[in-house]
Scaffold this motif. Structure first.
Motif, mmCIF file in Angstrom:
data_model
loop_
_atom_site.group_PDB
_atom_site.id
_atom_site.type_symbol
_atom_site.label_atom_id
_atom_site.label_comp_id
_atom_site.label_asym_id
_atom_site.label_seq_id
_atom_site.Cartn_x
_atom_site.Cartn_y
_atom_site.Cartn_z
ATOM 1 N N LEU A 188 33.548 43.398 -39.275
ATOM 2 C CA LEU A 188 32.448 42.988 -40.144
ATOM 3 C C LEU A 188 32.407 41.478 -40.341
ATOM 4 C CD1 LEU A 188 32.682 45.910 -42.701
ATOM 5 C CD2 LEU A 188 30.670 45.337 -41.319
ATOM 6 N N SER A 189 33.566 40.852 -40.440
ATOM 7 C CA SER A 189 33.594 39.400 -40.576
ATOM 8 C C SER A 189 32.974 38.737 -39.349
ATOM 9 C CB SER A 189 35.039 38.923 -40.768
ATOM 10 O OG SER A 189 35.098 37.515 -40.853
ATOM 11 N N THR A 190 33.309 39.255 -38.166
ATOM 12 C CA THR A 190 32.715 38.750 -36.924
ATOM 13 C C THR A 190 31.208 38.960 -36.940
ATOM 14 O OG1 THR A 190 34.752 39.328 -35.745
ATOM 15 C CG2 THR A 190 32.799 38.893 -34.418
ATOM 16 N N ALA A 191 30.780 40.143 -37.376
ATOM 17 C CA ALA A 191 29.355 40.463 -37.397
ATOM 18 C C ALA A 191 28.581 39.558 -38.355
ATOM 19 C CB ALA A 191 29.161 41.925 -37.790
ATOM 20 N N PHE A 192 29.132 39.314 -39.536
ATOM 21 C CA PHE A 192 28.476 38.401 -40.479
ATOM 22 C C PHE A 192 28.281 37.030 -39.835
ATOM 23 C CE2 PHE A 192 29.636 41.209 -44.126
ATOM 24 C CZ PHE A 192 28.410 41.199 -44.758
ATOM 25 N N GLY A 193 29.319 36.554 -39.122
ATOM 26 C CA GLY A 193 29.224 35.248 -38.467
ATOM 27 C C GLY A 193 28.149 35.224 -37.400
ATOM 28 N N MET A 194 28.037 36.301 -36.615
ATOM 29 C CA MET A 194 27.039 36.345 -35.549
ATOM 30 C C MET A 194 25.627 36.448 -36.124
ATOM 31 S SD MET A 194 27.048 38.479 -31.995
ATOM 32 C CE MET A 194 26.789 40.129 -32.654
ATOM 33 N N ILE A 215 34.626 45.995 -27.403
ATOM 34 C CA ILE A 215 34.637 45.556 -28.802
ATOM 35 C C ILE A 215 33.318 44.882 -29.178
ATOM 36 C CG2 ILE A 215 35.737 43.319 -28.342
ATOM 37 C CD1 ILE A 215 37.301 43.756 -31.008
ATOM 38 N N GLY A 216 32.670 44.236 -28.191
ATOM 39 C CA GLY A 216 31.381 43.617 -28.467
ATOM 40 C C GLY A 216 30.327 44.622 -28.847
ATOM 41 N N GLY A 217 30.432 45.850 -28.332
ATOM 42 C CA GLY A 217 29.475 46.886 -28.700
ATOM 43 C C GLY A 217 29.560 47.247 -30.162
ATOM 44 N N VAL A 218 30.781 47.390 -30.663
ATOM 45 C CA VAL A 218 30.962 47.744 -32.077
ATOM 46 C C VAL A 218 30.592 46.566 -32.970
ATOM 47 C CG1 VAL A 218 32.636 48.530 -33.793
ATOM 48 C CG2 VAL A 218 32.715 49.446 -31.469
ATOM 49 N N VAL A 219 30.845 45.331 -32.520
ATOM 50 C CA VAL A 219 30.416 44.164 -33.293
ATOM 51 C C VAL A 219 28.895 44.116 -33.378
ATOM 52 C CG1 VAL A 219 30.322 41.636 -33.302
ATOM 53 C CG2 VAL A 219 32.488 42.794 -32.867
ATOM 54 N N TRP A 220 28.213 44.442 -32.274
ATOM 55 C CA TRP A 220 26.752 44.479 -32.326
ATOM 56 C C TRP A 220 26.261 45.600 -33.229
ATOM 57 C CZ3 TRP A 220 23.065 41.281 -31.845
ATOM 58 C CH2 TRP A 220 23.132 40.208 -30.961
ATOM 59 N N LEU A 221 26.923 46.746 -33.198
ATOM 60 C CA LEU A 221 26.566 47.830 -34.125
ATOM 61 C C LEU A 221 26.621 47.326 -35.559
ATOM 62 C CD1 LEU A 221 26.124 50.776 -35.086
ATOM 63 C CD2 LEU A 221 28.583 51.123 -34.809
ATOM 64 N N ALA A 222 27.722 46.683 -35.917
ATOM 65 C CA ALA A 222 27.881 46.168 -37.273
ATOM 66 C C ALA A 222 26.832 45.106 -37.586
ATOM 67 C CB ALA A 222 29.289 45.599 -37.450
ATOM 68 N N SER A 223 26.553 44.244 -36.623
ATOM 69 C CA SER A 223 25.594 43.159 -36.850
ATOM 70 C C SER A 223 24.194 43.702 -37.113
ATOM 71 C CB SER A 223 25.569 42.218 -35.640
ATOM 72 O OG SER A 223 26.829 41.622 -35.425
ATOM 73 N N LEU A 224 23.782 44.690 -36.331
ATOM 74 C CA LEU A 224 22.443 45.249 -36.509
ATOM 75 C C LEU A 224 22.341 46.081 -37.778
ATOM 76 C CD1 LEU A 224 21.731 46.124 -32.785
ATOM 77 C CD2 LEU A 224 20.688 44.298 -34.139
ATOM 78 N N VAL A 225 23.446 46.674 -38.201
ATOM 79 C CA VAL A 225 23.471 47.350 -39.493
ATOM 80 C C VAL A 225 23.299 46.336 -40.619
ATOM 81 C CG1 VAL A 225 25.012 48.529 -41.126
ATOM 82 C CG2 VAL A 225 24.763 49.400 -38.796
ATOM 83 N N LEU A 226 23.949 45.200 -40.497
ATOM 84 C CA LEU A 226 23.861 44.178 -41.547
ATOM 85 C C LEU A 226 22.457 43.595 -41.657
ATOM 86 C CD1 LEU A 226 27.221 42.237 -41.014
ATOM 87 C CD2 LEU A 226 26.690 43.889 -42.813
ATOM 88 N N CYS A 227 21.803 43.361 -40.506
ATOM 89 C CA CYS A 227 20.499 42.694 -40.559
ATOM 90 C C CYS A 227 19.327 43.662 -40.506
ATOM 91 C CB CYS A 227 20.382 41.679 -39.423
ATOM 92 S SG CYS A 227 20.171 42.404 -37.773
ATOM 93 N N GLY A 228 19.583 44.928 -40.170
ATOM 94 C CA GLY A 228 18.502 45.910 -40.092
ATOM 95 C C GLY A 228 17.718 45.852 -38.804
ATOM 96 N N GLY A 229 18.305 45.268 -37.744
ATOM 97 C CA GLY A 229 17.620 45.144 -36.465
ATOM 98 C C GLY A 229 17.699 46.411 -35.632
ATOM 99 N N GLU A 230 17.211 46.299 -34.397
ATOM 100 C CA GLU A 230 17.102 47.455 -33.509
ATOM 101 C C GLU A 230 17.901 47.223 -32.242
ATOM 102 O OE1 GLU A 230 13.643 49.471 -30.699
ATOM 103 O OE2 GLU A 230 13.053 48.620 -32.646
ATOM 104 N N PRO A 316 37.417 38.799 -31.443
ATOM 105 C CA PRO A 316 36.027 38.666 -31.017
ATOM 106 C C PRO A 316 35.325 37.492 -31.695
ATOM 107 C CG PRO A 316 36.269 40.500 -32.550
ATOM 108 C CD PRO A 316 37.657 40.028 -32.216
ATOM 109 N N ILE A 317 34.678 36.685 -30.896
ATOM 110 C CA ILE A 317 33.857 35.555 -31.352
ATOM 111 C C ILE A 317 34.598 34.663 -32.346
ATOM 112 C CG2 ILE A 317 31.525 34.853 -31.924
ATOM 113 C CD1 ILE A 317 30.562 37.631 -31.660
ATOM 114 N N ALA A 318 35.549 33.912 -31.841
ATOM 115 C CA ALA A 318 36.266 32.940 -32.674
ATOM 116 C C ALA A 318 35.418 31.702 -32.920
ATOM 117 C CB ALA A 318 37.579 32.552 -32.000
ATOM 118 N N THR A 319 34.662 31.284 -31.897
ATOM 119 C CA THR A 319 33.731 30.157 -32.037
ATOM 120 C C THR A 319 32.372 30.598 -31.524
ATOM 121 O OG1 THR A 319 34.030 29.195 -29.819
ATOM 122 C CG2 THR A 319 35.641 28.568 -31.522
#
Length: 512
Positions: A188-194, A215-230, A316-319
């Motif tokens: 989730l921390s990674t997703a918030f950053g992205m 792992i990028g797939g699950v980060v994208w899942l979290a990111s789209l949940v956070l922003c409400g995207g598709e 995942p996604i340090a910078t």
């Protein structure tokens, strides 16, 4: 309920989003089937109930090796709902690697498709059972055959933020796969950053072009949940699906150099017609990029260009760059440290280097894994300050921008002198007829190793000989000894499903 020091878990974020925007489309597959957030929540509860009937509950260890489709994204959320420890497995791994992962991670249940992509996963699973008496196998039934039962257990969030919820394995392109233990907070921390870096919102549509089990797939899942995207889910990445991607309204195209180069190839075949009319940016990560790629994306595909980041399975996604960064930074760097992340560059003795000096990239912060399943690996992977030694070479400038310059193991040693494969690749990649290039060190009796450039040409372009290539490389600033001494033109460079060049496979072809 949450304890005072506990942030919401991934399941709680999913649950909250599904209540906030229930009628918004969340998932769309390549066949046109859609799920709203409300549909997704209902399906998740049904799958969780079904998994519970199979004996899965809190802290059960469940591995799943499933295609990138609606069912796999539902399974991931259902296991979150049950509080299980998930072990996603990349689809291209086979019996030896899958068996190793299940044994090492002490998996209780392995979820597999039947036959997919021409491979019989169910048959492989049966073979695994002969060597692992504790493993149970479940071939996924059709969605219509998933029946829920009454009495789904109440969700109880783990009290400790560092509770292990995920075990992700490296793809093993250069060595055996290693299992990295992750908690929800890291994802989730990674997703918030992205979300912040890309300014993601509910209007965005993002294609899932690489395996969701990455792992990028699950980060994208979290990111789209956070922003409400598709999310648009593609079981396999291929050019014949680009039209459906455009029709879906893709606004952020990922997810790495090989994917972006494929988009550019098709766009060049139709220069007057935008491939993705709604494109805001393209994203990168997981593999290095040639410096000219950003300008090509911005000029030819549109949007702000290439916004890439640096990370790995362990972190995942340090910078990451942002959509508001200047062009020169987007072109040449992987951005700056994401919130809370620390990056340092060290020499071979582990001593911190100054800005502008090349050394090994080391990472620390909230996105970092909790260590490996094999605790012996932690002894050499982490330094005395808790930084992960990445195995990658890079440079930090005085403002904190990170440039990745290669791999510690991706150095060609010619007559005792080190040559950076990436430096040579970047020089050749700027050639106007080169679509893709990778440089491999090939064993040689006289030199020890020599640099071989493996090149994919742009459509309709003719190749060149070694002398012409050497002259071009010298013009780009390479030293004479850095110029390739062998050249091979190919139709395709071997990559795994995550887009990384599998240099060991390429080397085997070159030395056969």
């Amino acid at each position: 309920m949450l304890s005072a020091n506990r942030q919401p878990t991934l399941w709680q974020r999913i649950d909250a989003r599904c209540q906030q925007t229930p009628d918004k489309i969340f998932l769309r597959d390549e066949h046109g089937k859609c799920l709203t957030f409300a549909n997704y929540h209902a399906a998740t509860e049904r799958y969780a109930s079904w998994l519970q009937s199979l004996g899965i509950g809190c802290n059960s260890r469940v591995a799943w090796q499933l295609p990138t489709n609606l069912q796999s994204v539902i399974v991931a959320a259902a296991l979150c709902r049950l509080g299980a420890v998930q072990v996603p497995i990349l689809p291209f791994l086979r019996e030896r690697e899958v068996g190793f992962i299940c044994q090492q991670s002490r998996v209780d249940l392995l979820l597999l498709p039947g036959v997919w992509g021409g491979f019989d996963y169910a048959e492989m699973g049966e073979a695994l059972l002969q060597h692992n008496a504790n493993l149970r196998l479940q071939v996924m039934p059709a969605d219509s055959a998933i029946d829920g039962v009454d009495g789904l257990a109440e969700y109880i969030a783990p009290a400790a933020p560092e509770h292990v919820s995920w075990i992700f394995y490296t793809s093993g392109t250069t060595s055996d796969p290693k299992g990295a233990r992750h908690c929800d907070d890291a994802i989730l921390s990674t997703a918030f950053g992205m979300v912040a870096a890309l300014e993601l919102c509910g209007e965005d549509v993002v294609p899932m072009v690489f395996p969701f089990t990455h792992i990028g797939g699950v980060v994208w899942l979290a990111s789209l949940v956070l922003c409400g995207g598709e999310a648009l889910l593609l079981e396999r990445f291929s050019e014949d699906k680009f039209a459906s991607m455009a029709a879906a309204g893709i606004s952020v195209a990922g997810a790495g150099t090989t994917f972006i180069q494929a988009y550019l190839k098709v766009q060049r075949q139709q220069p007057e017609q935008p491939l993705f009319p709604r494109l805001r940016c393209a994203t990168g990560g997981g593999s290095t990029k040639p410096p000219q790629l950003h300008a090509q994306v911005k000029t030819e595909l549109g949007g702000v260009g290439m916004v890439s980041g640096y990370g790995m399975t362990e972190c995942p996604i340090a910078t990451m760059g942002t959509v508001r960064d200047p062009d020169d930074r987007l072109a040449a760097t992987e951005g700056r440290a994401m919130p809370g992340m620390l990056v340092k560059i060290v020499n071979a003795d582990g001593e911190r280097l100054n800005a502008g000096e090349q050394g090994e990239i080391c990472l620390k912060g909230p996105h970092l894994c909790l260590g490996y399943i094999d605790g012996e690996l932690d002894k050499t992977a982490f330094d005395s300050e808790g930084y992960l030694r990445s195995g990658d070479l890079g440079v930090l400038d005085s403002d904190g921008w990170l440039t990745v310059t290669g791999r510690l193991k991706d150095v060609i040693i010619r007559k005792g002198e080190n040559i950076s494969a990436k430096k040579v690749e970047d020089a050749i990649a700027s050639h106007p007829v080169v679509a893709e290039v990778t440089v491999v060190g090939v064993p040689d009796d006289e030199r020890g190793e020599l640099a071989c450039a493996v090149i994919v040409l742009r459509a309709g372009c003719e190749g060149f000989d070694l002398g012409e290539l050497a002259n071009y490389c010298l013009q780009q600033g390479l030293l004479k000894q850095e110029c390739p001494e062998r050249i091979k033109f190919v139709d395709e460079i071997p990559r795994n499903a995550s887009g990384k060049v599998v240099k060991q496979r390429l080397l085997s072809l070159l030395t056969a």
